[in-house]
Scaffold this active site. Structure first.
Site, PDB file in Angstrom:
ATOM      1  N   ARG A  37     -20.221  91.033  20.953  1.00 11.52           N
ATOM      2  CA  ARG A  37     -19.524  91.143  22.227  1.00 11.52           C
ATOM      3  C   ARG A  37     -18.113  91.658  22.013  1.00 11.52           C
ATOM      4  O   ARG A  37     -17.340  91.067  21.255  1.00 11.52           O
ATOM      5  CB  ARG A  37     -19.483  89.763  22.883  1.00 11.52           C
ATOM      6  CG  ARG A  37     -18.765  89.784  24.222  1.00 11.52           C
ATOM      7  CD  ARG A  37     -18.502  88.375  24.688  1.00 11.52           C
ATOM      8  NE  ARG A  37     -19.738  87.775  25.149  1.00 11.52           N
ATOM      9  CZ  ARG A  37     -19.813  87.023  26.232  1.00 11.52           C
ATOM     10  NH1 ARG A  37     -18.744  86.749  26.923  1.00 11.52           N
ATOM     11  NH2 ARG A  37     -20.950  86.512  26.615  1.00 11.52           N
TER      12      ARG A  37
ATOM     13  N   THR B 292     -13.687  94.168  26.443  1.00 16.60           N
ATOM     14  CA  THR B 292     -14.517  94.520  27.612  1.00 16.60           C
ATOM     15  C   THR B 292     -15.583  93.470  27.896  1.00 16.60           C
ATOM     16  O   THR B 292     -16.184  93.464  28.962  1.00 16.60           O
ATOM     17  CB  THR B 292     -15.240  95.854  27.354  1.00 16.60           C
ATOM     18  OG1 THR B 292     -16.170  95.661  26.273  1.00 16.60           O
ATOM     19  CG2 THR B 292     -14.266  96.964  26.984  1.00 16.60           C
TER      20      THR B 292
ATOM     21  N   ASP C  31     -26.355  75.461  19.462  1.00 20.28           N
ATOM     22  CA  ASP C  31     -26.325  76.851  18.984  1.00 20.28           C
ATOM     23  C   ASP C  31     -27.535  77.082  18.065  1.00 20.28           C
ATOM     24  O   ASP C  31     -27.614  76.526  16.966  1.00 20.28           O
ATOM     25  CB  ASP C  31     -25.017  77.102  18.219  1.00 20.28           C
ATOM     26  CG  ASP C  31     -24.875  78.576  17.869  1.00 20.28           C
ATOM     27  OD1 ASP C  31     -23.925  79.206  18.360  1.00 20.28           O
ATOM     28  OD2 ASP C  31     -25.723  79.103  17.114  1.00 20.28           O
TER      29      ASP C  31
ATOM     30  N   ASP D 116     -26.782  78.447  14.502  1.00 22.47           N
ATOM     31  CA  ASP D 116     -26.203  77.437  13.618  1.00 22.47           C
ATOM     32  C   ASP D 116     -27.265  76.421  13.185  1.00 22.47           C
ATOM     33  O   ASP D 116     -27.269  75.968  12.032  1.00 22.47           O
ATOM     34  CB  ASP D 116     -25.068  76.694  14.330  1.00 22.47           C
ATOM     35  CG  ASP D 116     -23.776  77.510  14.330  1.00 22.47           C
ATOM     36  OD1 ASP D 116     -23.677  78.472  13.534  1.00 22.47           O
ATOM     37  OD2 ASP D 116     -22.881  77.190  15.128  1.00 22.47           O
TER      38      ASP D 116
HETATM   39  N1  URA Z   1     -26.975  80.608  22.347  1.00 22.47           N
HETATM   40  C1  URA Z   1     -27.316  79.452  21.732  1.00 22.47           C
HETATM   41  O1  URA Z   1     -27.574  79.462  20.536  1.00 22.47           O
HETATM   42  N2  URA Z   1     -27.366  78.329  22.450  1.00 22.47           N
HETATM   43  C2  URA Z   1     -27.106  78.298  23.768  1.00 22.47           C
HETATM   44  O2  URA Z   1     -27.194  77.230  24.383  1.00 22.47           O
HETATM   45  C3  URA Z   1     -26.750  79.511  24.392  1.00 22.47           C
HETATM   46  C4  URA Z   1     -26.690  80.648  23.660  1.00 22.47           C
END
Ligand code: URA
Length: 220
Positions: free
Chosen positions: A115, A119, A211, A214
């Site tokens: 990202r 922008t 995430d 992760d």
């Molecule tokens: N990406 C992720 O890994 N978890 C989320 O909750 C949203 C985007």
């Protein structure tokens, strides 16, 4: 009585929620915050295998002549090479091995996007697909359909390369992400194990599982 495989009847095109009890059970385990990285990764692998059955349901087959120990017969086979799994980096790779276990002949493509901090638009840093894409059916992989921005950008780019068809597989989706995705790509069906409540202010799916990258790679 749980429905085995349903199409969500919100005002949106083709969202297939894979409500199979095995998928739901494994997803529950994955959501648990204390689950180890190795367990999370193994469960994602298993869920990917199970979701591969659903997303390949319409896969074309052709009849070939074979002989069983008792008789000759015509029997259907797939052409796995006609499938290309497209992993969106990096979390999409967590779904890849499970899918490949079920369709070992499939080809693999990768899309990398980041990202732009100014922008906020998605910028491509990697795009590699097998040749003759126009003869292949693409199945795009990303565990979390959250804002939908990267899914939209990846499919925008993939459409320019011109595969025969495109499907999108995730583990969890937010209603906002599905809406955004289908505003741009109403022709691309989404396969997910669950549609969660909402996105929070940081773009995370709630209740979600945190995430995904992760949790797959142990990078937190
Ligand atoms: N990406 C992720 O890994 N978890 C989320 O909750 C949203 C985007």
């Amino acid at each position: 009585m749980p429905v085995k495989h349903s199409q969500v009847s919100m005002a949106m095109p083709a969202v297939h929620v894979v409500t199979h009890p095995l998928v739901q059970h494994k997803l529950t385990l994955m959501r648990q915050k204390d689950r180890s990285t190795s367990s999370f990764r193994r469960l994602l692998h298993e869920v990917a295998m199970l979701m591969a059955y659903e997303v390949t349901r319409e896969m074309p087959t052709q009849m070939i002549d074979i002989e069983t120990p008792l008789a000759a017969m015509k029997s259907p086979v797939i052409d796995g090479k006609k499938t290309v799994f497209v992993a969106i980096l990096r979390a999409g790779t967590g779904l890849l091995d499970g899918m490949l276990e079920v369709v070992p002949g499939a080809r693999v493509g990768h899309v990398g996007l980041y990202r732009d901090p100014q922008t906020l638009g998605a910028v491509e840093y990697y795009f590699k697909m097998p040749s003759e894409l126009e003869e292949r059916d693409a199945i795009v992989l990303d565990p979390m359909l959250a804002t939908g921005n990267s899914a939209v950008a990846a499919v925008d780019r993939l459409k320019k390369a011109g595969p025969r068809s495109i499907r999108f597989v995730c583990l969890l989706a937010a209603p906002e992400g599905i809406r955004h995705f289908h505003d741009h790509h109403p022709d691309v069906p989404v396969y997910t194990a669950a549609v969660d409540r909402e996105l929070n202010d940081h773009g995370y799916i709630v209740p979600g599982l945190g995430d995904a990258g992760d949790r797959i790679f142990g990078t937190k």
